[in-house]
Design a protein around this motif. Structure first.
Motif, PDB file in Angstrom:
ATOM      1  N   THR A  68     -86.866 -52.961  60.216  1.00  0.00           N
ATOM      2  CA  THR A  68     -85.655 -52.201  60.526  1.00  0.00           C
ATOM      3  C   THR A  68     -85.196 -52.481  61.956  1.00  0.00           C
ATOM      4  N   CYS A  69     -86.137 -52.413  62.899  1.00  0.00           N
ATOM      5  CA  CYS A  69     -85.786 -52.647  64.311  1.00  0.00           C
ATOM      6  C   CYS A  69     -85.233 -54.047  64.518  1.00  0.00           C
ATOM      7  N   ILE A  70     -85.921 -55.049  63.992  1.00  0.00           N
ATOM      8  CA  ILE A  70     -85.478 -56.434  64.182  1.00  0.00           C
ATOM      9  C   ILE A  70     -84.102 -56.652  63.547  1.00  0.00           C
ATOM     10  N   ASP A  71     -83.933 -56.146  62.329  1.00  0.00           N
ATOM     11  CA  ASP A  71     -82.656 -56.329  61.628  1.00  0.00           C
ATOM     12  C   ASP A  71     -81.496 -55.685  62.388  1.00  0.00           C
ATOM     13  N   GLU A  72     -81.731 -54.490  62.901  1.00  0.00           N
ATOM     14  CA  GLU A  72     -80.649 -53.802  63.619  1.00  0.00           C
ATOM     15  C   GLU A  72     -80.189 -54.634  64.815  1.00  0.00           C
ATOM     16  N   LEU A  73     -81.159 -55.188  65.535  1.00  0.00           N
ATOM     17  CA  LEU A  73     -80.823 -55.961  66.737  1.00  0.00           C
ATOM     18  C   LEU A  73     -80.184 -57.294  66.357  1.00  0.00           C
ATOM     19  N   ARG A  74     -80.715 -57.928  65.311  1.00  0.00           N
ATOM     20  CA  ARG A  74     -80.139 -59.211  64.871  1.00  0.00           C
ATOM     21  C   ARG A  74     -78.695 -59.008  64.394  1.00  0.00           C
ATOM     22  N   ASN A  75     -78.474 -57.929  63.666  1.00  0.00           N
ATOM     23  CA  ASN A  75     -77.113 -57.647  63.190  1.00  0.00           C
ATOM     24  C   ASN A  75     -76.154 -57.410  64.352  1.00  0.00           C
ATOM     25  N   ALA A  76     -76.669 -56.726  65.385  1.00  0.00           N
ATOM     26  CA  ALA A  76     -75.823 -56.486  66.563  1.00  0.00           C
ATOM     27  C   ALA A  76     -75.450 -57.823  67.221  1.00  0.00           C
ATOM     28  N   ARG A  77     -76.434 -58.712  67.282  1.00  0.00           N
ATOM     29  CA  ARG A  77     -76.159 -60.031  67.864  1.00  0.00           C
ATOM     30  C   ARG A  77     -75.168 -60.816  66.990  1.00  0.00           C
ATOM     31  N   ARG A  78     -75.356 -60.738  65.693  1.00  0.00           N
ATOM     32  CA  ARG A  78     -74.450 -61.451  64.776  1.00  0.00           C
ATOM     33  C   ARG A  78     -73.013 -60.994  64.994  1.00  0.00           C
ATOM     34  N   LYS A  79     -72.869 -59.707  65.193  1.00  0.00           N
ATOM     35  CA  LYS A  79     -71.541 -59.141  65.392  1.00  0.00           C
ATOM     36  C   LYS A  79     -70.907 -59.720  66.671  1.00  0.00           C
ATOM     37  N   VAL A  80     -71.718 -59.748  67.738  1.00  0.00           N
ATOM     38  CA  VAL A  80     -71.214 -60.318  69.000  1.00  0.00           C
ATOM     39  C   VAL A  80     -70.840 -61.785  68.793  1.00  0.00           C
ATOM     40  N   GLU A  81     -71.693 -62.522  68.107  1.00  0.00           N
ATOM     41  CA  GLU A  81     -71.418 -63.951  67.878  1.00  0.00           C
ATOM     42  C   GLU A  81     -70.152 -64.128  67.055  1.00  0.00           C
ATOM     43  N   GLY A  82     -69.941 -63.225  66.106  1.00  0.00           N
ATOM     44  CA  GLY A  82     -68.759 -63.314  65.253  1.00  0.00           C
ATOM     45  C   GLY A  82     -67.486 -62.990  66.011  1.00  0.00           C
ATOM     46  N   GLU A  83     -67.581 -62.070  66.950  1.00  0.00           N
ATOM     47  CA  GLU A  83     -66.390 -61.629  67.681  1.00  0.00           C
ATOM     48  C   GLU A  83     -66.006 -62.573  68.803  1.00  0.00           C
ATOM     49  N   ASP A  84     -67.007 -63.265  69.354  1.00  0.00           N
ATOM     50  CA  ASP A  84     -66.750 -64.123  70.519  1.00  0.00           C
ATOM     51  C   ASP A  84     -67.312 -65.506  70.233  1.00  0.00           C
ATOM     52  N   GLY A  85     -66.438 -66.404  69.903  1.00  0.00           N
ATOM     53  CA  GLY A  85     -66.855 -67.750  69.507  1.00  0.00           C
ATOM     54  C   GLY A  85     -67.607 -68.487  70.599  1.00  0.00           C
ATOM     55  N   GLY A  86     -67.431 -68.061  71.861  1.00  0.00           N
ATOM     56  CA  GLY A  86     -68.078 -68.751  72.969  1.00  0.00           C
ATOM     57  C   GLY A  86     -69.549 -68.408  73.131  1.00  0.00           C
ATOM     58  N   VAL A  87     -70.003 -67.419  72.407  1.00  0.00           N
ATOM     59  CA  VAL A  87     -71.390 -66.987  72.569  1.00  0.00           C
ATOM     60  C   VAL A  87     -72.317 -67.902  71.781  1.00  0.00           C
ATOM     61  N   GLU A  88     -73.431 -68.208  72.402  1.00  0.00           N
ATOM     62  CA  GLU A  88     -74.412 -69.088  71.761  1.00  0.00           C
ATOM     63  C   GLU A  88     -74.887 -68.491  70.436  1.00  0.00           C
ATOM     64  N   LYS A  89     -75.010 -69.321  69.427  1.00  0.00           N
ATOM     65  CA  LYS A  89     -75.438 -68.861  68.110  1.00  0.00           C
ATOM     66  C   LYS A  89     -76.966 -68.899  68.021  1.00  0.00           C
ATOM     67  N   ILE A  90     -77.557 -67.737  68.020  1.00  0.00           N
ATOM     68  CA  ILE A  90     -79.026 -67.694  67.878  1.00  0.00           C
ATOM     69  C   ILE A  90     -79.469 -66.655  66.839  1.00  0.00           C
TER      70      ILE A  90
END
Lengths: 448, 448
Positions: B100-122
């Motif tokens: 649950t913890c890992i997924d929540e954080l990964r999803n938050a990162r995915r959202k940032v990556e989706g919103e800002d194309g300049g962010v590194e994809k990890i």
């Protein structure tokens, strides 16, 4: 020279609460913050024995005669009242709980004497009271309940106040007097299963004991007292319970709904002889009571590590029995008063198993079945055949020898008994006071 | 061959509650039945250290690249996430708290990556996580709070989510994630004095940690952890607390008014640096919590005879200090989590006296002041000069050697720290993961 004008001797039983009394709303009248309920134990086994005598002191007879109707005479007599407890004379004093009990009974007798000129005048005479318990303090049993019950029963018999002696006071009425000696003493005035109704009246008039069921209703119920070694002296209950009243939030829920609901459920369990329900309520009430002690500031501890182990053992026994199904239900119930000693209740048929278990996990407990309730002493060693199949033998470790010092096996019993009453002491073993109005130091009080 | 795309390492402190968390109203989201409050301990002393790395596994790079924006890729990565805990690889699994913890954080990162194309994809890359505590399990400290806090802090730093890393998630927002790992972990995301607000929302959105006061506000507060020997393993807290929720009446009063009122009083005590008030609330809450455990059916015991003795010793110390007057007030406070170990809080100036007392009554406790908080080790033996004049030296007996096994002296500390973050592991001691994306089995994790 003093001589006996009238004497009476009574015995009264010990009671062990299954719904605990803890907390007073009136410390003088001893009005409890909640109802309680107890099982009376067999006084053929454990009991307090009390003789009371109205005594004429010769040189003072004239004075006594002339003033016999007055309260002043009673007060004069009261100042000469004497008490011997377990062979040692104790100060009665001009106030305190003992004085309250004696005064209430003497006043009741004075009233009878005033109303009926034909009644022998003895209220103006000093009382000599001799009381003995047959169980040592070391048994860890509170002696105040049986002690005050025997005192009240013997004086009320001396004064012919109770209905057994042709008087007008019911047992519940007398329980009001015993209550003012020691709260839980009121419950020792009945046999069987006894409720102490806390009451609402400010003067305590409705704070008294009522019998829920007679011994005969459920005579199959046995008790095993486990005397547990403890280095430390616990907080005295009188001081402790008022600290709880002042500081514990958990006590408030206990008063407002935990106990009222439990009183209903356990009364119904007793009426139906439903041991499983009786056991559950008993154990939960013990735990709730000790939780309120721990919730007190500073906290009060009565359970020690050995107490905890007994709890865990009984819980595992019941859990495995329940799991075995077929309506097996609880095998035994534990309850703890203001000390580390466990009292286990169990139907007679379960007693050998419970005894074997306790003796296995707590080696060297002194047990000789003094009341011969068992056909033979239980074998040493655990027989798996008797245990529920899923019982987890490693639920607790085997304690070091002597952690449980002693086991006393007894059962539900009847209410106080009048052993003898009359105008003089007799030559037999009935009374604890001799013709000289002084205690017979009875070697014959057979101790457990 | 795997290689690190980005790595971050964080450390997080232990916290010890003074208003306890016990009971969930939602076991999946970990929503507590009441607020709680803790003191964060110094992570220079006790801490969990966690490195997280987003890892490229070469043969899968193409696949990863093409699907990088999709949830499917994240799920595929998740299935390759790996965790090593104190040197041993653990299964993360497809559900459970860690997931649950890992997924929540990964999803938050995915959202940032989706919103800002300049962010590194990890976000689509598997995570390798290595976590170590510097305190052994034998210290009796719950490692889940500091462990999950370090995990959340390191991954949120890896993903640049937290405000320290330029992200948009506040510490309180991240505490919601840590809470779902282990309830009390949310409180380890702040230093100083931290409240976990239980919250009202069904989705848990308002169940998070808030800082009541910074470490600097009251840095004089020290803690002594007394590790107490116990033969028995207690009831695991996760199972135990739900049994309490289901069966304890005392818990209901705890939830409805005991804790709400205490939270107000202890918050005010902290703000005023009023140690006497802080100590009283702390001790009463510990006792109220253990009372609800005892009120559970079957009862739960965490305190043992040695715990009781520590309580009685501290109560006597405070009583005698109070009696001495002159606004002396409490010298120390005890609190007990779900185990027999005591944590004592005291202002720095009282620590030598408290240590001397504990070492006197509990001989042979292992103590070497590893964090060098004392100018010199306290003398052996009690010096009456330091004790309040009415202190009763026989309040408890001197225990047998080793009843308290160990003493750890520490103090209030700050919140989680980012020790390093970047695109590769470094040659220094910062990270627990090497260039090969595997754990460096650190001899260098200095244990207490």
């Amino acid at each position: 020279m003093a001589r006996i004008k009238r004497i009476a001797t009574a015995s009264a039983p010990v009671n062990i609460a299954v719904v605990k009394y803890w907390g007073k709303k009136d410390t003088k009248l001893i009005l409890p913050t909640n109802d309680s309920l107890s099982v009376t134990l067999d006084q053929d086994h454990l009991r307090s024995l009390t003789s009371s005598a109205a005594v004429e002191v010769e040189e003072e007879e004239e004075q006594g005669e002339s003033a016999s109707a007055s309260a002043a005479a009673a007060a004069a007599a009261a100042s000469k009242d004497r008490l011997w407890l377990n062979g040692v004379e104790e100060e009665i004093g001009s106030e305190g709980r003992l004085r309250t009990c004696i005064d209430e009974l003497r006043n009741a007798r004075r009233k009878v004497e005033g109303e009926d000129g034909g009644v022998e005048k003895i209220a103006h005479l000093p009382l000599h009271i001799v009381s003995e318990n047959n169980f040592p303090t070391a048994a860890g049993l509170a002696s105040s309940a049986s002690g005050f019950a025997a005192l009240v029963w013997s004086i009320s018999s001396l004064y012919q106040l109770n209905s057994d002696s042709g008087g007008h006071l019911s047992t519940s009425a007398l329980s009001r007097v015993a209550r003012q000696g020691s709260g839980s003493a009121c419950r020792s005035l009945f046999g069987g299963f006894v409720a102490w109704q806390g009451g609402e009246a400010k003067d305590g008039s409705d704070s008294l004991a009522l019998q829920v069921a007679e011994r005969e209703h459920w005579k199959d119920l046995h008790a095993i007292i486990c005397v547990i070694s403890d280095a430390k002296k616990g907080t005295p209950s009188t001081a402790g319970m008022q600290r709880t009243v002042q500081t514990s939030a958990a006590l408030q829920s206990r008063i407002s709904h935990v106990v009222p609901e439990r009183m209903q459920r356990i009364t119904s369990a007793i009426k139906q002889r439903d041991f499983d329900a009786f056991a559950k309520e008993t154990m939960r009430d013990s735990n709730n009571f000790h939780a309120t002690c721990l919730d007190t500031s500073p906290p009060i501890f009565y359970l020690n590590d050995t107490s905890r182990l007994v709890i865990q053992l009984v819980e595992e026994l019941n859990r495995s029995s329940e799991q075995a199904g077929a309506g097996a239900g609880a095998i035994a119930a534990y309850t703890f008063d203001a000390g580390p000693n466990a009292v286990l209740y169990a139907p007679e048929k379960n007693v050998p198993l419970v005894l074997s278990l306790i003796r296995h996990y707590f080696p060297n407990a002194d047990f000789d079945d003094p009341f011969k309730l068992l056909p033979s002493l239980p074998r040493d060693g655990l027989s798996s055949a008797d245990l529920p199949s899923t019982f987890n033998k490693s639920v607790i470790p085997v304690s070091e020898a002597g952690a449980v010092r002693r086991l006393i096996h007894t059962r539900v019993g009847d209410g106080p008994r009048i052993l003898g009453a009359g105008s003089s002491s007799t030559d037999d073993d009935t009374h604890l006071i001799g013709q000289d109005a002084l205690p017979i130091r009875l070697q014959r009080v057979k101790r457990v």
